[in-house]
Write an enzyme that holds these catalytic residues in place. Structure first.
Site, PDB file in Angstrom:
ATOM      1  N   HIS A 157      42.492  23.460 -12.465  1.00  0.00           N
ATOM      2  CA  HIS A 157      43.306  24.619 -12.083  1.00  0.00           C
ATOM      3  C   HIS A 157      44.021  25.210 -13.290  1.00  0.00           C
ATOM      4  O   HIS A 157      44.014  26.431 -13.498  1.00  0.00           O
ATOM      5  CB  HIS A 157      44.341  24.211 -11.032  1.00  0.00           C
ATOM      6  CG  HIS A 157      45.436  25.218 -10.840  1.00  0.00           C
ATOM      7  ND1 HIS A 157      45.274  26.383 -10.140  1.00  0.00           N
ATOM      8  CD2 HIS A 157      46.714  25.236 -11.303  1.00  0.00           C
ATOM      9  CE1 HIS A 157      46.401  27.078 -10.165  1.00  0.00           C
ATOM     10  NE2 HIS A 157      47.286  26.401 -10.863  1.00  0.00           N
ATOM     11  N   HIS A 162      45.355  29.331 -15.415  1.00  0.00           N
ATOM     12  CA  HIS A 162      46.362  29.755 -16.380  1.00  0.00           C
ATOM     13  C   HIS A 162      45.806  29.839 -17.795  1.00  0.00           C
ATOM     14  O   HIS A 162      46.240  30.683 -18.586  1.00  0.00           O
ATOM     15  CB  HIS A 162      47.562  28.816 -16.298  1.00  0.00           C
ATOM     16  CG  HIS A 162      48.175  28.803 -14.937  1.00  0.00           C
ATOM     17  ND1 HIS A 162      48.873  29.875 -14.427  1.00  0.00           N
ATOM     18  CD2 HIS A 162      48.151  27.858 -13.963  1.00  0.00           C
ATOM     19  CE1 HIS A 162      49.273  29.601 -13.197  1.00  0.00           C
ATOM     20  NE2 HIS A 162      48.841  28.389 -12.887  1.00  0.00           N
ATOM     21  N   GLU A 203      49.834  33.461  -9.249  1.00  0.00           N
ATOM     22  CA  GLU A 203      49.019  32.441  -8.587  1.00  0.00           C
ATOM     23  C   GLU A 203      48.014  33.042  -7.608  1.00  0.00           C
ATOM     24  O   GLU A 203      46.855  32.617  -7.563  1.00  0.00           O
ATOM     25  CB  GLU A 203      49.900  31.421  -7.854  1.00  0.00           C
ATOM     26  CG  GLU A 203      50.678  30.487  -8.757  1.00  0.00           C
ATOM     27  CD  GLU A 203      49.790  29.505  -9.534  1.00  0.00           C
ATOM     28  OE1 GLU A 203      48.570  29.404  -9.248  1.00  0.00           O
ATOM     29  OE2 GLU A 203      50.322  28.846 -10.445  1.00  0.00           O
ATOM     30  N   SER A 222      40.722  29.538  -9.716  1.00  0.00           N
ATOM     31  CA  SER A 222      40.305  28.141  -9.780  1.00  0.00           C
ATOM     32  C   SER A 222      39.927  27.588  -8.417  1.00  0.00           C
ATOM     33  O   SER A 222      39.764  26.380  -8.257  1.00  0.00           O
ATOM     34  CB  SER A 222      41.420  27.278 -10.389  1.00  0.00           C
ATOM     35  OG  SER A 222      42.577  27.307  -9.578  1.00  0.00           O
TER      36      SER A 222
END
Length: 303
Positions: A157, A162, A203, A222
Site C-alpha cells: 500500500h 503513497h 487516500e 493499491s
C-alpha cells in the site's frame, strides 16, 4: 455501525466477511512475523535511519503477484496524473523495495522520504510529519493467502499508493499543505477533521476524466478490488461539508467516494478548507459515527 456496510474480502476468491476473519488478522504465524517487523519502529524518531528487512521468498512472491495485478488495474482505472507519477515512482516489478531505496528516489523528485511506522500513528505525528517531507510507512507484507486485499496498511500500500504520489510535485504539495495545517493544531477534534479530509482525498480521491471516475487516492491505487469497481461506486462531487459528514470504516471497501474535475481543484479545495484552520476552529460534526479502529495514519493497506 450506523450507515456503514463493512465489506472485507477474506479469501482469495473474494468472499466477503468480517475483517476479523481475514488471515492477516487471524493467522498466528503471520501475526508473529508482522509483529517482529513492526517492532523495529519502537522508539523510532521521525527522520532517523532504521534497519531494512530481510524479506522471505513468500513475501517477495506476494509482491510480484500484486504488482502484476495492480499494474493492469491502474492502467485501466487510475487517473492520468497518477499514471504519469507512476512513470517516475520507485515501484520495481521484481522485488520489494527497501524504504531506503524508495526514499532515495523520492528525495530527488519531491524532497519526500519514508519514515518508519509499526502500525497506528497518532494524527499529530502522522499528519504533521508531512510538512517536513516525511511520510510514515510500514515494512511488513500482507498475508500471502489473500494477496489482493489487506484490512490494514502494508508496504505494498505504501509504495504503490503513497510512493506513486510522492514521486510527483503536484501530489507532494497537497501532502505538505495538510502537514503544515496539522503542525499548527493541537486539538484532537480539529486534527481529526484534517485527517478526514486527508482520507477522502489522498487516500480515496477520484477525478472525473471523460465522464468516467478515475482513481488518484493511494488506497484505491493499491486496491485491486476497489479500483476495479470504480464504475459502480457511489461518487459525489468533492465538497468539504459533505466529506466531514460522511462516515467511513477503514476495514473494508468504501461505500462513498468524492470526485473532483482536476488535481488543481483538489488542491484548491483542500487549501481553502485548511486556510486559517486552528485550535479555535469549530469542529464540524458527523451525522453518523465513523469507525476507524484507531488513530489516523492507519489507512487500509489494500492492494
Amino acid at each position: 455501525m450506523t450507515g456503514i456496510q463493512v465489506r472485507t474480502p477474506v479469501s482469495a476468491d473474494g468472499r466477503l466477511g468480517p475483517a476479523a476473519e481475514h488471515p492477516g488478522l487471524s493467522d498466528p504465524d503471520y501475526l508473529s512475523r508482522r509483529r517482529g517487523i513492526a517492532a523495529l519502529a519502537r522508539g523510532h524518531r521521525v527522520g532517523d535511519p532504521y534497519p531494512s528487512v530481510d524479506y522471505l521468498a513468500s513475501e517477495e512472491r506476494t509482491w510480484r503477484t500484486v504488482h502484476r495485478a495492480l499494474w493492469k488495474a491502474q492502467d485501466a482505472h487510475a487517473c492520468r496524473a497518477a499514471l504519469d507519477a507512476r512513470e517516475h515512482a520507485p515501484v520495481p516489478a521484481d522485488h520489494i523495495p527497501q524504504h531506503a531505496e524508495v526514499g532515495a528516489r523520492l528525495r530527488r523528485l519531491t524532497g519526500f522520504e519514508f519514515t518508519l511506522a509499526g502500525g497506528v500513528v497518532a494524527n499529530k505525528r502522522f499528519l504533521g510529519s508531512m510538512a517536513d517531507g516525511h511520510f510514515h510507512a510500514v515494512q511488513f507484507v500482507r498475508h500471502p493467502a489473500v494477496p489482493l486485499f489487506t484490512p490494514e496498511p502494508d508496504v505494498i500500500h505504501d509504495v504503490f499508493g503513497h510512493g506513486i504520489h510522492l514521486a510527483a510535485p503536484a501530489f507532494a504539495d497537497i501532502y505538505r499543505l495538510i502537514g503544515r495545517a496539522a503542525m499548527r493544531v493541537e486539538r484532537e477534534d480539529v486534527l481529526q477533521m484534517i485527517s478526514d479530509v486527508y482520507w477522502f482525498t489522498l487516500e480515496y480521491g477520484v477525478l472525473e476524466e471523460g465522464g468516467t471516475p478515475k482513481a488518484y487516492g493511494a488506497a484505491l491505487l493499491s486496491s485491486y478490488g476497489e479500483i476495479g469497481r470504480l464504475p459502480a461506486a457511489r461518487v459525489r462531487p468533492l465538497d468539504i461539508d459533505a466529506v466531514l459528514a460522511t462516515p467511513y470504516d477503514i476495514r473494508g471497501y468504501q461505500p462513498v467516494l468524492f470526485s473532483a474535475r482536476t488535481l488543481d481543484e483538489v488542491t484548491d479545495t483542500v487549501a481553502g478548507f485548511l486556510d486559517g484552520l486552528d485550535d479555535d476552529s469549530e469542529p464540524r460534526r458527523r451525522t453518523a459515527v465513523r469507525s476507524t479502529g484507531g488513530a489516523a495514519g492507519v489507512p487500509p493497506g489494500r492492494g
